[in-house]
Design a protein around this motif. Structure first.
Motif, PDB file in Angstrom:
ATOM      1  N   PHE A 258      42.780  32.570  89.749  1.00 34.57           N
ATOM      2  CA  PHE A 258      42.521  31.701  89.277  1.00 34.57           C
ATOM      3  C   PHE A 258      43.529  30.073  89.287  1.00 34.57           C
ATOM      4  CE2 PHE A 258      44.617  35.371  86.523  1.00 34.57           C
ATOM      5  CZ  PHE A 258      43.396  35.927  86.765  1.00 34.57           C
ATOM      6  N   ARG A 259      43.385  29.543  90.194  1.00 34.05           N
ATOM      7  CA  ARG A 259      43.758  28.934  90.432  1.00 34.05           C
ATOM      8  C   ARG A 259      42.514  27.474  90.855  1.00 34.05           C
ATOM      9  NH1 ARG A 259      47.415  29.208  94.337  1.00 34.05           N
ATOM     10  NH2 ARG A 259      49.009  29.362  93.187  1.00 34.05           N
ATOM     11  N   LYS A 260      41.691  28.082  91.509  1.00 35.64           N
ATOM     12  CA  LYS A 260      40.404  27.837  92.057  1.00 35.64           C
ATOM     13  C   LYS A 260      39.520  27.456  90.529  1.00 35.64           C
ATOM     14  CE  LYS A 260      36.110  28.756  94.710  1.00 35.64           C
ATOM     15  NZ  LYS A 260      35.639  28.476  94.122  1.00 35.64           N
ATOM     16  N   MET A 261      39.557  28.575  90.141  1.00 31.74           N
ATOM     17  CA  MET A 261      38.580  28.645  88.806  1.00 31.74           C
ATOM     18  C   MET A 261      39.661  27.280  87.666  1.00 31.74           C
ATOM     19  SD  MET A 261      39.122  32.641  87.419  1.00 31.74           S
ATOM     20  CE  MET A 261      38.255  31.708  85.110  1.00 31.74           C
ATOM     21  N   ASN A 262      41.105  26.924  87.655  1.00 34.90           N
ATOM     22  CA  ASN A 262      41.289  25.431  86.455  1.00 34.90           C
ATOM     23  C   ASN A 262      40.976  24.362  87.693  1.00 34.90           C
ATOM     24  OD1 ASN A 262      42.507  27.370  84.804  1.00 34.90           O
ATOM     25  ND2 ASN A 262      44.434  28.112  85.939  1.00 34.90           N
ATOM     26  N   ARG A 263      41.289  24.696  89.477  1.00 34.40           N
ATOM     27  CA  ARG A 263      40.272  23.624  89.625  1.00 34.40           C
ATOM     28  C   ARG A 263      38.555  22.880  89.789  1.00 34.40           C
ATOM     29  NH1 ARG A 263      42.353  25.110  93.996  1.00 34.40           N
ATOM     30  NH2 ARG A 263      40.342  25.578  94.731  1.00 34.40           N
ATOM     31  N   ASP A 264      38.303  23.687  89.426  1.00 28.96           N
ATOM     32  CA  ASP A 264      36.892  23.356  89.265  1.00 28.96           C
ATOM     33  C   ASP A 264      36.753  23.231  88.217  1.00 28.96           C
ATOM     34  OD1 ASP A 264      36.273  24.710  91.834  1.00 28.96           O
ATOM     35  OD2 ASP A 264      36.050  26.439  91.117  1.00 28.96           O
ATOM     36  N   PHE A 265      37.035  23.627  86.713  1.00 24.91           N
ATOM     37  CA  PHE A 265      37.368  23.391  85.663  1.00 24.91           C
ATOM     38  C   PHE A 265      37.684  21.838  85.518  1.00 24.91           C
ATOM     39  CE2 PHE A 265      38.332  22.507  81.113  1.00 24.91           C
ATOM     40  CZ  PHE A 265      37.963  22.852  80.293  1.00 24.91           C
ATOM     41  N   LEU A 266      38.568  21.279  85.875  1.00 26.12           N
ATOM     42  CA  LEU A 266      39.759  20.240  85.943  1.00 26.12           C
ATOM     43  C   LEU A 266      38.463  18.997  86.272  1.00 26.12           C
ATOM     44  CD1 LEU A 266      41.698  18.483  85.289  1.00 26.12           C
ATOM     45  CD2 LEU A 266      42.932  18.999  87.262  1.00 26.12           C
ATOM     46  N   CYS A 307      36.811  21.510  75.061  1.00 28.21           N
ATOM     47  CA  CYS A 307      37.770  22.609  74.160  1.00 28.21           C
ATOM     48  C   CYS A 307      37.509  24.374  74.799  1.00 28.21           C
ATOM     49  CB  CYS A 307      37.720  22.231  73.187  1.00 28.21           C
ATOM     50  SG  CYS A 307      38.819  19.930  73.168  1.00 28.21           S
ATOM     51  N   LEU A 308      36.400  24.310  73.910  1.00 27.15           N
ATOM     52  CA  LEU A 308      35.793  25.580  74.251  1.00 27.15           C
ATOM     53  C   LEU A 308      36.054  26.436  75.164  1.00 27.15           C
ATOM     54  CD1 LEU A 308      33.808  25.411  71.039  1.00 27.15           C
ATOM     55  CD2 LEU A 308      35.704  26.082  70.711  1.00 27.15           C
ATOM     56  N   SER A 309      35.328  25.623  76.444  1.00 23.60           N
ATOM     57  CA  SER A 309      34.929  25.750  77.548  1.00 23.60           C
ATOM     58  C   SER A 309      36.789  26.260  78.643  1.00 23.60           C
ATOM     59  CB  SER A 309      33.952  25.574  78.595  1.00 23.60           C
ATOM     60  OG  SER A 309      32.330  24.651  77.915  1.00 23.60           O
ATOM     61  N   PHE A 310      37.235  25.306  77.750  1.00 18.37           N
ATOM     62  CA  PHE A 310      38.588  25.835  78.665  1.00 18.37           C
ATOM     63  C   PHE A 310      39.645  26.667  78.363  1.00 18.37           C
ATOM     64  CE2 PHE A 310      43.035  24.210  77.674  1.00 18.37           C
ATOM     65  CZ  PHE A 310      43.827  24.638  79.342  1.00 18.37           C
ATOM     66  N   ALA A 311      39.250  27.222  76.511  1.00 21.81           N
ATOM     67  CA  ALA A 311      40.234  28.504  76.089  1.00 21.81           C
ATOM     68  C   ALA A 311      38.970  29.703  76.365  1.00 21.81           C
ATOM     69  CB  ALA A 311      39.344  27.943  74.983  1.00 21.81           C
ATOM     70  N   ARG A 312      37.828  29.694  76.470  1.00 15.42           N
ATOM     71  CA  ARG A 312      37.361  30.294  77.472  1.00 15.42           C
ATOM     72  C   ARG A 312      37.761  30.427  79.099  1.00 15.42           C
ATOM     73  NH1 ARG A 312      35.318  35.611  77.019  1.00 15.42           N
ATOM     74  NH2 ARG A 312      33.127  36.128  77.758  1.00 15.42           N
ATOM     75  N   CYS A 313      37.522  30.242  79.385  1.00 13.68           N
ATOM     76  CA  CYS A 313      38.267  30.189  81.082  1.00 13.68           C
ATOM     77  C   CYS A 313      39.611  31.146  80.780  1.00 13.68           C
ATOM     78  CB  CYS A 313      38.487  29.271  81.244  1.00 13.68           C
ATOM     79  SG  CYS A 313      38.921  28.770  83.200  1.00 13.68           S
ATOM     80  N   GLN A 314      40.925  30.173  79.839  1.00 14.24           N
ATOM     81  CA  GLN A 314      42.054  31.066  79.983  1.00 14.24           C
ATOM     82  C   GLN A 314      41.773  32.175  79.103  1.00 14.24           C
ATOM     83  OE1 GLN A 314      44.912  29.078  81.694  1.00 14.24           O
ATOM     84  NE2 GLN A 314      42.875  28.230  81.978  1.00 14.24           N
ATOM     85  N   ALA A 315      41.169  32.449  78.515  1.00 14.24           N
ATOM     86  CA  ALA A 315      40.517  34.004  78.098  1.00 14.24           C
ATOM     87  C   ALA A 315      40.571  35.250  79.193  1.00 14.24           C
ATOM     88  CB  ALA A 315      39.555  33.882  76.434  1.00 14.24           C
ATOM     89  N   LEU A 316      39.664  34.669  80.472  1.00 18.87           N
ATOM     90  CA  LEU A 316      39.069  35.299  80.865  1.00 18.87           C
ATOM     91  C   LEU A 316      40.260  35.284  81.645  1.00 18.87           C
ATOM     92  CD1 LEU A 316      35.598  34.290  82.004  1.00 18.87           C
ATOM     93  CD2 LEU A 316      36.499  36.211  80.271  1.00 18.87           C
TER      94      LEU A 316
END
Length: 327
Positions: A258-266, A307-316
């Motif tokens: 999850f940390r890697k997913m959030n870092r890549d998105f950021l 915004c929706l990509s961020f929401a989708r990332c957190q939903a996963l």
């Protein structure tokens, strides 16, 4: 608006403020007081309205079984956020504040974009992003609570052969062993057993309700052990310690993913925004993106996608996440 007019307005405002300060004149005192009284009246009526809705909802939920629909999902989400962040509001009050904030932000964006439709879309996307961020923080709080519960279980379980209450009292002797976030619940459990007339089953059930589903297994085994103790039965608590060790390993792997997913998105989001800001240095591009309808549409789509990509990332992450809802 030319520079002369701007300077004149600033000088006029400064002279007006100086005049008020020297002669203690309060030109708008009555207006301000009336406006504050109006806000107080509106807040009072809104509070009474929300209280009526809250009482009606509680009565309805006790009579009618909840049906799974978007409204129920929203209610469950908000109730979880209120509980996790210890907000001094009800579901109805939170919804009212959310609607008021939405209206204010929408008006500001309408003023900037000069388009009601695009402004509403942008506002919805922004609020989805903000709500998703709060959900992300809520998951972190719940994960930490579960970690604290596992730490407490690891300390209590090896001592449970002398009795669950005795084991909890031994662990509670030191302030360092159990996290302050859940320590109050264990203190209440001891008081309920010793001073408040609760049976062990009632006290441990209340403790289970306060700590959440992670404590379910310990509670079931504690009740069985307390009322049906046999030789060697205390070893059933050691299974919880082994399960916690496995759960910690799984959670650590998930946390890394999850940390890697959030870092890549950021990183991707920052790159896009930096490129967009750099591109605005070109006059033609800036005029097109900020002052034309197609440009505003592109800006709206970009905000929605982020915004929706961020929401989708957190939903996963929520579908695969650790922990569980509190009771």
């Amino acid at each position: 608006m030319n520079m002369t007019l701007v300077v004149s307005l600033l000088l006029g405002g400064a002279a007006f403020a100086l005049f008020n300060a020297i002669f203690q004149v309060r030109f708008f005192e009555g207006t301000v007081r009336g406006f504050l009284d109006l806000l107080d009246t509106v807040a009072d009526h809104l509070g009474k309205y929300n209280t009526k809705r809250y009482i009606a909802r509680i009565k309805r939920e006790r009579i009618v079984k909840r049906k799974e629909n978007p409204v129920m999902k929203y209610n469950r989400l908000v109730e979880g956020l209120i509980l996790d962040f210890n907000m001094p509001v009800t579901l109805e009050s939170f919804t009212s504040l959310l609607c008021i904030s939405f209206a204010i932000v929408a008006l500001v964006i309408v003023f900037l974009m000069k388009s009601v439709t695009l402004s509403v879309v942008v506002t919805i996307s922004i609020f989805i992003g903000i709500l998703t961020w709060f959900v992300m923080q809520s998951k972190a709080i719940r994960a930490q609570d579960i970690e604290n519960i596992m730490d407490a279980e690891d300390l209590i379980c090896p001592l449970a052969r002398d009795g669950v209450l005795v084991a909890i009292k031994k662990v509670m002797e030191s302030d360092e062993y159990i996290s302050p976030n859940i320590r109050v619940y264990f203190r209440q459990f001891i008081d309920n057993c010793e001073n408040n007339g609760y049976s062990f089953r009632q006290a441990i059930t209340l403790l289970n309700r306060q700590l959440g589903p992670k404590f379910d297994d310990f509670t079931k085994k504690a009740i069985v052990f307390e009322y049906n103790e046999r030789k060697g039965m205390a070893d059933i608590f050691l299974d919880i310690v082994d399960e916690n060790a496995v759960l910690r390993e799984i959670n650590a792997r998930k946390e890394n993913i999850f940390r890697k997913m959030n870092r890549d998105f950021l990183i991707k989001t920052v790159i896009v925004l930096l490129f967009f800001i750099y591109a605005l240095s070109v006059d033609d591009f800036r005029q097109y993106m900020l002052n034309t309808q197609p440009g505003k549409l592109i800006n709206t789509l970009m905000i929605c996608v982020i915004c929706l990509s961020f929401a989708r990332c957190q939903a996963l992450q929520g579908n695969l996440g650790m922990g569980s809802d509190r009771k």
